[in-house]
Write a protein that holds these residues in place. Sequence first.
Motif, PDB file in Angstrom:
ATOM      1  N   PRO A 229       0.803  -1.222   0.000  1.00  0.00           N
ATOM      2  CA  PRO A 229       0.000   0.000   0.000  1.00  0.00           C
ATOM      3  C   PRO A 229       0.837   1.274   0.000  1.00  0.00           C
ATOM      4  N   VAL A 230       1.929   1.273   0.746  1.00  0.00           N
ATOM      5  CA  VAL A 230       2.815   2.443   0.756  1.00  0.00           C
ATOM      6  C   VAL A 230       3.458   2.623  -0.613  1.00  0.00           C
ATOM      7  N   PHE A 231       3.894   1.524  -1.197  1.00  0.00           N
ATOM      8  CA  PHE A 231       4.490   1.564  -2.525  1.00  0.00           C
ATOM      9  C   PHE A 231       3.487   2.085  -3.548  1.00  0.00           C
ATOM     10  N   SER A 232       2.232   1.681  -3.433  1.00  0.00           N
ATOM     11  CA  SER A 232       1.183   2.147  -4.340  1.00  0.00           C
ATOM     12  C   SER A 232       1.031   3.662  -4.271  1.00  0.00           C
ATOM     13  N   THR A 233       1.070   4.208  -3.065  1.00  0.00           N
ATOM     14  CA  THR A 233       0.985   5.661  -2.902  1.00  0.00           C
ATOM     15  C   THR A 233       2.177   6.354  -3.548  1.00  0.00           C
ATOM     16  N   ALA A 234       3.370   5.786  -3.379  1.00  0.00           N
ATOM     17  CA  ALA A 234       4.569   6.376  -3.981  1.00  0.00           C
ATOM     18  C   ALA A 234       4.472   6.381  -5.506  1.00  0.00           C
ATOM     19  N   VAL A 235       3.942   5.298  -6.072  1.00  0.00           N
ATOM     20  CA  VAL A 235       3.776   5.232  -7.531  1.00  0.00           C
ATOM     21  C   VAL A 235       2.805   6.313  -7.997  1.00  0.00           C
ATOM     22  N   GLY A 236       1.740   6.543  -7.227  1.00  0.00           N
ATOM     23  CA  GLY A 236       0.802   7.603  -7.578  1.00  0.00           C
ATOM     24  C   GLY A 236       1.462   8.969  -7.597  1.00  0.00           C
ATOM     25  N   ILE A 237       2.313   9.228  -6.644  1.00  0.00           N
ATOM     26  CA  ILE A 237       3.020  10.517  -6.604  1.00  0.00           C
ATOM     27  C   ILE A 237       3.947  10.655  -7.814  1.00  0.00           C
ATOM     28  N   VAL A 238       4.605   9.569  -8.185  1.00  0.00           N
ATOM     29  CA  VAL A 238       5.463   9.583  -9.373  1.00  0.00           C
ATOM     30  C   VAL A 238       4.646   9.902 -10.617  1.00  0.00           C
ATOM     31  N   PHE A 239       3.459   9.306 -10.751  1.00  0.00           N
ATOM     32  CA  PHE A 239       2.619   9.578 -11.912  1.00  0.00           C
ATOM     33  C   PHE A 239       2.204  11.049 -11.961  1.00  0.00           C
ATOM     34  N   LEU A 240       1.893  11.618 -10.812  1.00  0.00           N
ATOM     35  CA  LEU A 240       1.539  13.040 -10.792  1.00  0.00           C
ATOM     36  C   LEU A 240       2.721  13.906 -11.221  1.00  0.00           C
ATOM     37  N   ALA A 241       3.922  13.513 -10.811  1.00  0.00           N
ATOM     38  CA  ALA A 241       5.112  14.250 -11.248  1.00  0.00           C
ATOM     39  C   ALA A 241       5.293  14.119 -12.758  1.00  0.00           C
ATOM     40  N   LEU A 242       5.070  12.935 -13.307  1.00  0.00           N
ATOM     41  CA  LEU A 242       5.179  12.740 -14.754  1.00  0.00           C
ATOM     42  C   LEU A 242       4.125  13.552 -15.498  1.00  0.00           C
ATOM     43  N   ALA A 243       2.947  13.706 -14.892  1.00  0.00           N
ATOM     44  CA  ALA A 243       1.915  14.538 -15.510  1.00  0.00           C
ATOM     45  C   ALA A 243       2.394  15.976 -15.637  1.00  0.00           C
ATOM     46  N   GLY A 244       3.098  16.461 -14.613  1.00  0.00           N
ATOM     47  CA  GLY A 244       3.626  17.816 -14.683  1.00  0.00           C
ATOM     48  C   GLY A 244       4.732  17.980 -15.712  1.00  0.00           C
ATOM     49  N   LEU A 245       5.475  16.901 -15.979  1.00  0.00           N
ATOM     50  CA  LEU A 245       6.580  16.972 -16.932  1.00  0.00           C
ATOM     51  C   LEU A 245       6.151  16.688 -18.368  1.00  0.00           C
ATOM     52  N   ALA A 246       5.077  15.942 -18.550  1.00  0.00           N
ATOM     53  CA  ALA A 246       4.692  15.477 -19.882  1.00  0.00           C
ATOM     54  C   ALA A 246       4.514  16.586 -20.916  1.00  0.00           C
ATOM     55  N   PRO A 247       3.889  17.725 -20.592  1.00  0.00           N
ATOM     56  CA  PRO A 247       3.712  18.751 -21.636  1.00  0.00           C
ATOM     57  C   PRO A 247       5.014  19.369 -22.125  1.00  0.00           C
ATOM     58  N   PHE A 248       6.103  19.138 -21.413  1.00  0.00           N
ATOM     59  CA  PHE A 248       7.364  19.807 -21.748  1.00  0.00           C
ATOM     60  C   PHE A 248       8.464  18.844 -22.180  1.00  0.00           C
ATOM     61  N   HIS A 249       8.225  17.529 -22.078  1.00  0.00           N
ATOM     62  CA  HIS A 249       9.263  16.548 -22.401  1.00  0.00           C
ATOM     63  C   HIS A 249       8.656  15.438 -23.256  1.00  0.00           C
ATOM     64  N   ASP A 250       8.836  15.541 -24.560  1.00  0.00           N
ATOM     65  CA  ASP A 250       8.242  14.565 -25.463  1.00  0.00           C
ATOM     66  C   ASP A 250       8.851  13.172 -25.317  1.00  0.00           C
ATOM     67  N   TRP A 251      10.053  13.054 -24.764  1.00  0.00           N
ATOM     68  CA  TRP A 251      10.660  11.731 -24.624  1.00  0.00           C
ATOM     69  C   TRP A 251       9.899  10.862 -23.620  1.00  0.00           C
ATOM     70  N   LEU A 252       9.029  11.493 -22.818  1.00  0.00           N
ATOM     71  CA  LEU A 252       8.172  10.731 -21.907  1.00  0.00           C
ATOM     72  C   LEU A 252       6.973  10.123 -22.617  1.00  0.00           C
ATOM     73  N   LEU A 253       6.787  10.452 -23.913  1.00  0.00           N
ATOM     74  CA  LEU A 253       5.564  10.090 -24.612  1.00  0.00           C
ATOM     75  C   LEU A 253       5.848   9.315 -25.899  1.00  0.00           C
ATOM     76  N   PRO A 254       6.587   8.219 -25.848  1.00  0.00           N
ATOM     77  CA  PRO A 254       6.867   7.473 -27.081  1.00  0.00           C
ATOM     78  C   PRO A 254       5.607   6.919 -27.728  1.00  0.00           C
ATOM     79  N   GLY A 255       4.586   6.645 -26.941  1.00  0.00           N
ATOM     80  CA  GLY A 255       3.349   6.124 -27.489  1.00  0.00           C
ATOM     81  C   GLY A 255       2.448   7.177 -28.095  1.00  0.00           C
ATOM     82  N   LEU A 256       2.873   8.436 -28.050  1.00  0.00           N
ATOM     83  CA  LEU A 256       2.095   9.524 -28.626  1.00  0.00           C
ATOM     84  C   LEU A 256       2.906  10.313 -29.648  1.00  0.00           C
TER      85      LEU A 256
END
Length: 266
Positions: A229-256
Amino acid sequence: MATEPPLRRGNLLPARVLVTAWSLLVLIAVLAWVLTVGQARHMGVEPGTMGMGVPLFLLLWLAMMAAMMLPSVAPVAITWARGIGRRSTGVTRAARMASFVAGYLLVWTTFGLLAYAALAATGDLVHDHPDAGRWIGFTAFLLAGLQQLGPLKNVCLRHCRSPLSQLMRYAGFRHWARDFRVGAHHGLYCVGCCWGLMIVFIPLGVMNIAAMAGVAAVIFAEKLWRLGPVFSTAVGIVFLALAGLAPFHDWLLPGLTPPGAPMPMH
């Protein structure tokens, strides 16, 4: 109240039977990985469904789900078999476990229809408007992060980690197709637990083997690790950080990233 992984000591089945069951499920998962990796080598990572029709996509999706999910669902399937082991022969027990897994995978295959629709829609949008990929990626990572931190995740993850009370209720099901129904019910909980992890394949690419391996590792750790459960929360925080980076870093979006478009350096 702390939850615990479902498989514990005091097995009702002989150790030989448990080892055989584990080995069979692991073998199926390995074969699914081999099939998926072999197909991914020929397809690459592109936006959308990569020209696949629904039947072919669902076949590959089923292989992906078997590869990613069976290692984490194996303890639940074996726990269910332990509960019915006193009244079953070895052959019957194996058939019931196969029925459980079939019901479980059917739910994920049905979810694959939603995944196909999402990939088709985002793929068409990116081909028409390449810059839209950044905001699609932002949305996908944001939804994944919010789902990881939301109440539905906690409820479903709690079931997946400690399913014994629910399995006892399933024992009251009528005998016809009972094991298939139990697997399908558990699959619904698993979809509720993991749908956020699946939508990250939109920005990362549905045939991205590295992403598949990472998501499979996250699912396994969430469901079976003591600190899941703690690990799950940490993964969620990482995803939110990636959401903040995605509009500015296309290398995070190979599937798009459309084929032929320049990919920025990492």
